[in-house]
Design an enzyme around this catalytic site. Structure first.
Site, mmCIF file in Angstrom:
data_model
loop_
_atom_site.group_PDB
_atom_site.id
_atom_site.type_symbol
_atom_site.label_atom_id
_atom_site.label_comp_id
_atom_site.label_asym_id
_atom_site.label_seq_id
_atom_site.Cartn_x
_atom_site.Cartn_y
_atom_site.Cartn_z
ATOM 1 N N ASN A 141 7.371 0.183 11.920
ATOM 2 C CA ASN A 141 6.629 1.189 12.678
ATOM 3 C C ASN A 141 5.482 1.786 11.857
ATOM 4 O OD1 ASN A 141 6.396 2.865 15.090
ATOM 5 N ND2 ASN A 141 7.048 4.544 13.734
ATOM 6 N N THR A 142 5.769 2.040 10.586
ATOM 7 C CA THR A 142 4.745 2.631 9.713
ATOM 8 C C THR A 142 3.643 1.623 9.406
ATOM 9 O OG1 THR A 142 6.406 4.083 8.778
ATOM 10 C CG2 THR A 142 4.422 3.758 7.456
ATOM 11 N N LYS A 174 -2.006 -4.009 0.481
ATOM 12 C CA LYS A 174 -0.656 -4.596 0.391
ATOM 13 C C LYS A 174 0.399 -3.710 1.058
ATOM 14 C CE LYS A 174 -1.660 -7.182 -3.854
ATOM 15 N NZ LYS A 174 -3.013 -6.659 -4.173
#
Ligand code: C5P
Length: 239
Positions: free
Chosen positions: A69-70, A63
């Site tokens: 970006n991460t 989840k």
């Protein structure tokens, strides 16, 4: 789809040895194994490798919910492990959903493997109306679910996780090709445990579930392999 490929066994264990035993016991009977936060935090990519090396499908249920970006980076790492499907929180927003999808496609292309499916989680079933209010969401819970499903649809997600009781409602609001994955499955002969919003395998499939996440009805059965066989029969009996 054959019935066994609709069953995702939830590997809710805390170490790789227990996971290995379940894969050995059930690997010929179910098509999928789900790796969640507990097992992945303990065992990492080795557990995904164990599943994939056995010729089985891996559902990585971590989840993801972070800045685009991460999340892209996490999706790229999961894609390199060759997982077949992974979850993200739809509340991460359009940018995050699009980044996840793009990362999966790009990484799969450069690794020469299939693109993993990105599956959206809407409102966690552990949250009620009061919990939503506490985090600043004042619309009715069902409207919030619908809102997130629309966001998923606008960003062409591959599938949605939803509880059996929301199946018909969710099915009405998503395209036919979008997969629906449902936990909270309880055959008539299994104990309900802490699950409240439940359905039998047959009812869930008839209401539009493509894949069923099943843990304790199998793991806590006297004979887990036999429990799977009975579930397979129930799925086959669905209209
Ligand atoms: O209850 P059972 O053991 O069959 O649960 C199987 C899996 O479904 C668990 O990994 C659980 O975390 C997951 N799940 C759930 N209910 C939700 C969402 C996920 O039981 N609403």
């Amino acid at each position: 789809m054959v019935a066994k490929d609709r069953i995702i066994f939830a590997l809710d264990v805390g170490d790789i040895e227990s996971a290995r035993q379940w894969v050995e016991t059930l690997g010929t009977r179910v098509g999928w194994f789900k790796v969640g936060l507990e097992l992945f935090t303990a065992a990492g990519p080795a557990v995904v490798k164990l599943i994939k090396d056995s010729g089985l499908k891996c559902f990585l249920d971590l989840k993801f919910h972070d800045i685009p970006n991460t999340v892209s980076g996490a999706v790229r790492s999961a894609t390199r492990m060759n997982v077949d499907m992974m979850t993200i929180h739809l509340s991460g927003g359009a940018g995050m959903i699009q980044s996840a999808r793009a990362a999966a496609a790009q990484e799969a292309l450069s690794a020469g493997i299939g693109i993993p499916k990105i599956i959206g989680v809407s409102v966690l079933t552990s949250l009620n109306q009061e919990d939503l209010h506490d985090i600043g969401v004042d619309r009715p819970l069902k409207e919030q679910v619908l809102n997130l499903i629309e966001l998923a649809r606008n960003n062409t997600i591959d599938g949605i996780v939803c509880s059996p009781t929301d199946l018909e409602f969710v099915r009405r609001h998503i395209p036919k090709q979008t997969m629906v994955i449902t936990p909270g499955i309880r055959p008539g002969w299994a104990s309900t445990g802490d699950q409240k919003r439940i359905a039998t395998p047959k009812t869930a499939v008839e209401a539009g579930a493509d894949l069923l996440v099943i843990g304790r009805p199998i793991s806590q059965a006297d004979d887990p392999a036999e429990a799977v066989d009975r579930i397979v029969q129930e799925i086959e009996a669905a209209r």
